[in-house]
Design a protein around this motif. Structure first.
Motif, PDB file in Angstrom:
ATOM      1  N   ILE A 222      -8.924  17.823  89.281  1.00 38.88           N
ATOM      2  CA  ILE A 222      -8.331  18.616  90.367  1.00 38.88           C
ATOM      3  C   ILE A 222      -8.229  17.796  91.653  1.00 38.88           C
ATOM      4  O   ILE A 222      -7.392  18.054  92.487  1.00 38.88           O
ATOM      5  N   GLN A 223      -9.134  16.824  91.842  1.00 40.84           N
ATOM      6  CA  GLN A 223      -9.245  15.946  93.020  1.00 40.84           C
ATOM      7  C   GLN A 223      -9.689  16.701  94.267  1.00 40.84           C
ATOM      8  O   GLN A 223     -10.489  16.195  95.054  1.00 40.84           O
ATOM      9  N   SER A 224      -9.219  17.914  94.479  1.00 38.36           N
ATOM     10  CA  SER A 224      -9.664  18.773  95.575  1.00 38.36           C
ATOM     11  C   SER A 224      -9.262  20.197  95.238  1.00 38.36           C
ATOM     12  O   SER A 224      -8.296  20.419  94.500  1.00 38.36           O
ATOM     13  N   ALA A 225     -10.007  21.177  95.779  1.00 37.22           N
ATOM     14  CA  ALA A 225      -9.634  22.578  95.585  1.00 37.22           C
ATOM     15  C   ALA A 225      -8.933  23.140  96.814  1.00 37.22           C
ATOM     16  O   ALA A 225      -8.590  24.322  96.847  1.00 37.22           O
ATOM     17  N   SER A 226      -8.712  22.300  97.813  1.00 34.64           N
ATOM     18  CA  SER A 226      -8.037  22.727  99.043  1.00 34.64           C
ATOM     19  C   SER A 226      -6.541  22.451  98.938  1.00 34.64           C
ATOM     20  O   SER A 226      -6.128  21.320  98.686  1.00 34.64           O
ATOM     21  N   HIS A 227      -5.731  23.477  99.151  1.00 33.11           N
ATOM     22  CA  HIS A 227      -4.285  23.292  99.067  1.00 33.11           C
ATOM     23  C   HIS A 227      -3.762  22.348 100.139  1.00 33.11           C
ATOM     24  O   HIS A 227      -2.809  21.599  99.895  1.00 33.11           O
ATOM     25  N   SER A 228      -4.359  22.345 101.301  1.00 35.52           N
ATOM     26  CA  SER A 228      -3.899  21.439 102.357  1.00 35.52           C
ATOM     27  C   SER A 228      -4.183  19.985 101.979  1.00 35.52           C
ATOM     28  O   SER A 228      -3.360  19.089 102.213  1.00 35.52           O
TER      29      SER A 228
ATOM     30  N   ILE B 143     -12.971  14.431  91.201  1.00 38.78           N
ATOM     31  CA  ILE B 143     -12.853  14.903  92.579  1.00 38.78           C
ATOM     32  C   ILE B 143     -12.967  13.728  93.536  1.00 38.78           C
ATOM     33  O   ILE B 143     -13.853  12.878  93.388  1.00 38.78           O
ATOM     34  N   ILE B 144     -12.058  13.681  94.499  1.00 41.55           N
ATOM     35  CA  ILE B 144     -12.110  12.690  95.576  1.00 41.55           C
ATOM     36  C   ILE B 144     -12.642  13.386  96.822  1.00 41.55           C
ATOM     37  O   ILE B 144     -12.078  14.395  97.266  1.00 41.55           O
ATOM     38  N   VAL B 145     -13.719  12.886  97.381  1.00 43.99           N
ATOM     39  CA  VAL B 145     -14.254  13.455  98.620  1.00 43.99           C
ATOM     40  C   VAL B 145     -13.890  12.543  99.788  1.00 43.99           C
ATOM     41  O   VAL B 145     -13.734  11.331  99.633  1.00 43.99           O
ATOM     42  N   GLY B 146     -13.723  13.153 100.954  1.00 41.92           N
ATOM     43  CA  GLY B 146     -13.438  12.370 102.152  1.00 41.92           C
ATOM     44  C   GLY B 146     -12.016  11.871 102.241  1.00 41.92           C
ATOM     45  O   GLY B 146     -11.754  10.846 102.898  1.00 41.92           O
ATOM     46  N   PHE B 147     -11.071  12.577 101.594  1.00 48.20           N
ATOM     47  CA  PHE B 147      -9.679  12.167 101.733  1.00 48.20           C
ATOM     48  C   PHE B 147      -9.226  12.383 103.184  1.00 48.20           C
ATOM     49  O   PHE B 147      -9.825  13.156 103.926  1.00 48.20           O
TER      50      PHE B 147
ATOM     51  N   ASP C 176     -12.170  22.440 103.991  1.00 48.07           N
ATOM     52  CA  ASP C 176     -11.538  21.906 102.778  1.00 48.07           C
ATOM     53  C   ASP C 176     -12.592  21.523 101.753  1.00 48.07           C
ATOM     54  O   ASP C 176     -12.488  21.861 100.562  1.00 48.07           O
ATOM     55  N   PHE C 177     -13.604  20.814 102.208  1.00 45.43           N
ATOM     56  CA  PHE C 177     -14.664  20.354 101.303  1.00 45.43           C
ATOM     57  C   PHE C 177     -15.421  21.536 100.708  1.00 45.43           C
ATOM     58  O   PHE C 177     -15.747  21.553  99.516  1.00 45.43           O
ATOM     59  N   GLU C 178     -15.682  22.556 101.540  1.00 40.60           N
ATOM     60  CA  GLU C 178     -16.421  23.715 101.057  1.00 40.60           C
ATOM     61  C   GLU C 178     -15.639  24.451  99.969  1.00 40.60           C
ATOM     62  O   GLU C 178     -16.235  24.983  99.024  1.00 40.60           O
ATOM     63  N   GLU C 179     -14.296  24.470 100.077  1.00 42.70           N
ATOM     64  CA  GLU C 179     -13.479  25.077  99.022  1.00 42.70           C
ATOM     65  C   GLU C 179     -13.707  24.364  97.690  1.00 42.70           C
ATOM     66  O   GLU C 179     -13.787  25.000  96.636  1.00 42.70           O
TER      67      GLU C 179
ATOM     68  N   PHE D 207      -2.397   6.826 106.421  1.00 43.20           N
ATOM     69  CA  PHE D 207      -3.000   8.036 106.971  1.00 43.20           C
ATOM     70  C   PHE D 207      -4.271   7.694 107.747  1.00 43.20           C
ATOM     71  O   PHE D 207      -4.885   6.645 107.539  1.00 43.20           O
ATOM     72  N   ARG D 208      -4.682   8.630 108.584  1.00 43.59           N
ATOM     73  CA  ARG D 208      -5.932   8.445 109.329  1.00 43.59           C
ATOM     74  C   ARG D 208      -7.119   8.733 108.412  1.00 43.59           C
ATOM     75  O   ARG D 208      -7.192   9.786 107.776  1.00 43.59           O
ATOM     76  N   ASN D 209      -8.067   7.815 108.371  1.00 47.70           N
ATOM     77  CA  ASN D 209      -9.232   7.968 107.505  1.00 47.70           C
ATOM     78  C   ASN D 209     -10.382   8.666 108.217  1.00 47.70           C
ATOM     79  O   ASN D 209     -10.515   8.587 109.444  1.00 47.70           O
ATOM     80  N   LEU D 210     -11.201   9.326 107.446  1.00 49.29           N
ATOM     81  CA  LEU D 210     -12.419   9.936 107.979  1.00 49.29           C
ATOM     82  C   LEU D 210     -13.480   8.875 108.247  1.00 49.29           C
ATOM     83  O   LEU D 210     -13.450   7.778 107.654  1.00 49.29           O
ATOM     84  N   ASP D 211     -14.412   9.200 109.089  1.00 52.47           N
ATOM     85  CA  ASP D 211     -15.589   8.361 109.280  1.00 52.47           C
ATOM     86  C   ASP D 211     -16.297   8.232 107.927  1.00 52.47           C
ATOM     87  O   ASP D 211     -16.529   9.229 107.232  1.00 52.47           O
ATOM     88  N   SER D 212     -16.625   7.019 107.534  1.00 48.01           N
ATOM     89  CA  SER D 212     -17.233   6.786 106.214  1.00 48.01           C
ATOM     90  C   SER D 212     -18.546   7.544 106.042  1.00 48.01           C
ATOM     91  O   SER D 212     -18.925   7.919 104.928  1.00 48.01           O
ATOM     92  N   ARG D 213     -19.241   7.782 107.154  1.00 52.50           N
ATOM     93  CA  ARG D 213     -20.515   8.525 107.059  1.00 52.50           C
ATOM     94  C   ARG D 213     -20.284   9.955 106.589  1.00 52.50           C
ATOM     95  O   ARG D 213     -21.129  10.527 105.878  1.00 52.50           O
ATOM     96  N   ILE D 214     -19.145  10.536 106.950  1.00 54.99           N
ATOM     97  CA  ILE D 214     -18.819  11.888 106.493  1.00 54.99           C
ATOM     98  C   ILE D 214     -18.574  11.886 104.986  1.00 54.99           C
ATOM     99  O   ILE D 214     -19.074  12.752 104.254  1.00 54.99           O
ATOM    100  N   SER D 215     -17.831  10.890 104.517  1.00 57.03           N
ATOM    101  CA  SER D 215     -17.556  10.782 103.079  1.00 57.03           C
ATOM    102  C   SER D 215     -18.837  10.610 102.282  1.00 57.03           C
ATOM    103  O   SER D 215     -19.015  11.216 101.222  1.00 57.03           O
ATOM    104  N   VAL D 216     -19.746   9.772 102.791  1.00 59.20           N
ATOM    105  CA  VAL D 216     -21.015   9.538 102.108  1.00 59.20           C
ATOM    106  C   VAL D 216     -21.825  10.829 102.024  1.00 59.20           C
ATOM    107  O   VAL D 216     -22.378  11.182 100.970  1.00 59.20           O
ATOM    108  N   GLN D 217     -21.872  11.569 103.115  1.00 62.24           N
ATOM    109  CA  GLN D 217     -22.643  12.804 103.136  1.00 62.24           C
ATOM    110  C   GLN D 217     -22.060  13.842 102.187  1.00 62.24           C
ATOM    111  O   GLN D 217     -22.781  14.515 101.442  1.00 62.24           O
ATOM    112  N   ARG D 218     -20.734  13.955 102.183  1.00 61.03           N
ATOM    113  CA  ARG D 218     -20.100  14.922 101.292  1.00 61.03           C
ATOM    114  C   ARG D 218     -20.293  14.534  99.831  1.00 61.03           C
ATOM    115  O   ARG D 218     -20.478  15.405  98.972  1.00 61.03           O
TER     116      ARG D 218
END
Length: 435
Positions: free
Chosen positions: A263-269, A303-307, A314-317, A346-357
């Protein structure tokens, strides 16, 4: 020549490596194992470019082996999209295109001639083909003699914004069904008891030719012999058009009841930014139809986190989807920007957020797996003997592909047995034979 081949990436890449290893030996070269890699005169790197960390590991090996005076050949996906990076790491590295594994012998002969004549390196050699050749009905040195990996197509007709593999392997080219059937028939005759169907997306098979995956599975199921088929990853948007026929094809006793649906993500956005062409209600429809027909279905997903721009909501979905559907296995990847893709800008998230998720989702998955494993203890049913383990036991599979190890049984690959699951380890169940 002494040749060491190292392979990275997916099961399709592993299948190519098995074919190339057989080619090395057929030409009379010595194929070295990992323990003897330091003795290699030629290093073949069957590359993968999906993740940045893997890419960097490969570039280090290509550079360091070259500095030791070893002739380096790079095959796989990287030469198709990152040739400059390879040649920057090692200007003398030779290139074997992703479609050209059948030309490895030709490349090795050219290298051997240079070495025998004492000629200077003179730059890299490069062999490519526009169409995939030599993937079916050829000798191979299997990683496991009981498992045959059959690549059924090359390429993909879709364009997920993060995916570099589409650029490397090109548009979908489905291999002829009669060639696939012949390839599997030969593997079964050689003693293989587990068949893996692999590609970039198995459910796209035949979209370019007419014979779709359900029909192919029916043709494979008619092959005589004791074997089971594991269908590889299938994207929701390519499953949906063939859903009813696919469920019927899975009803064969020779097909494991394993649905690998990323699914890679459950968030439609997030899915929209990923250019994933499915909605989550379609995923629900697919899973519901499979679980309705096959009560004991195994569900795998990716699943890809931190896209890019993924929010907490989005992550909680995605987390809630995982808790609801409880997949047996989830391949979790932190988003890794890849060159030549739309998402690279695209603009990337802070890597620390991706690690935590990633850590959060891993914890959820471990809790689900722990609960699922406990529920399986005491299960009784029929299993298929897949292969021997390194300890001399046998690894069996339930119809839903769950691994059950049986000790001291005398069972052989290809046989069926009735077992009871008595315990669980991190990667498998333990079982005993029952009457």
């Amino acid at each position: 020549m002494k040749v060491y081949l190292e392979s990275f990436g997916c099961s399709a890449s592993l299948a190519s490596a098995e074919i190339m290893k057989a080619s090395v030996e057929r030409l009379g070269h010595e194929l070295l194992g990992p323990a003897a890699a330091a003795e290699a005169e030629v290093y073949i790197c069957n590359s993968c470019t999906v993740k940045y960390t893997t890419e960097q590991k490969i570039l280090y090996k290509v550079r360091s082996m070259g500095e030791k005076g070893v002739q380096v050949i790079v095959s796989g996906c990287m030469p198709e999209v990152q040739l400059e990076d390879i040649l920057h790491a090692n200007p003398e590295a030779h290139i074997l295109g992703v479609n050209a594994i059948s030309r490895l012998g030709e490349l090795l002969s050219l290298i051997e001639r240079r070495m025998a004549e004492g000629l200077p390196a003179g730059g890299y050699l490069e062999l490519r083909t526009s169409e995939p050749l030599g993937f079916l009905n050829v000798p191979r040195e299997r990683s496991n003699p009981n498992i045959h990996i059959c690549q059924i197509s090359q390429g993909c007709n879709f364009a997920c914004s993060y995916c570099i593999v589409k650029n490397a392997r090109g548009k979908l080219r489905s291999f002829p069904p009669e060639d696939i059937v012949k390839d599997i028939r030969s593997a079964v005759a050689e003693g293989c008891r587990e068949i893996w169907l692999t590609s970039q997306d198995d459910s796209q098979y035949g979209m370019d030719t007419g014979v779709k995956l359900p029909e192919l599975l029916c043709m494979i199921s008619e092959i005589p012999g004791d074997f089971k088929v594991r269908v590889g990853m299938m994207n929701p948007f390519s499953v949906l058009p063939i859903l009813d026929e696919l469920v019927d094809a899975f009803d064969s006793d020779k097909v494991f009841k394993l649905l690998h649906l990323p699914i890679q993500s459950a968030s439609h956005s997030v899915l929209k930014r990923m250019n994933r062409l499915h909605k989550m209600d379609a995923v629900d429809e697919i899973i519901t139809k499979f679980r309705t027909r096959f009560e004991d279905l195994s569900l795998f997903t990716d699943i890809i986190v931190g896209f890019c721009d993924e929010t907490d909501e989005d992550f909680e979905e995605t987390v809630e989807w995982v808790k609801k559907y409880r997949p047996e296995k989830i391949n979790i990847s932190r988003y890794s920007p890849r060159p030549h893709t739309k998402a690279f800008s695209f603009r990337n998230l802070d890597s620390r957020i991706s690690v935590q998720r990633s850590h959060t989702l891993h914890k959820v998955c471990e809790q689900i797996k722990l609960g699922s494993k406990q529920e399986m203890i005491g299960w009784k049913g029929r299993v298929f003997v897949s292969k021997y383990t390194e300890m001399g036991d046998v690894l069996t599979r339930t119809d839903a592909y769950r691994p059950v190890v049986i000790s001291g049984s005398g069972l052989k690959p290809g046989e069926y047995a009735n077992v009871e699951i008595t315990g669980a380890k991190p990667g498998y169940f333990m079982g005993k034979l029952i009457g």
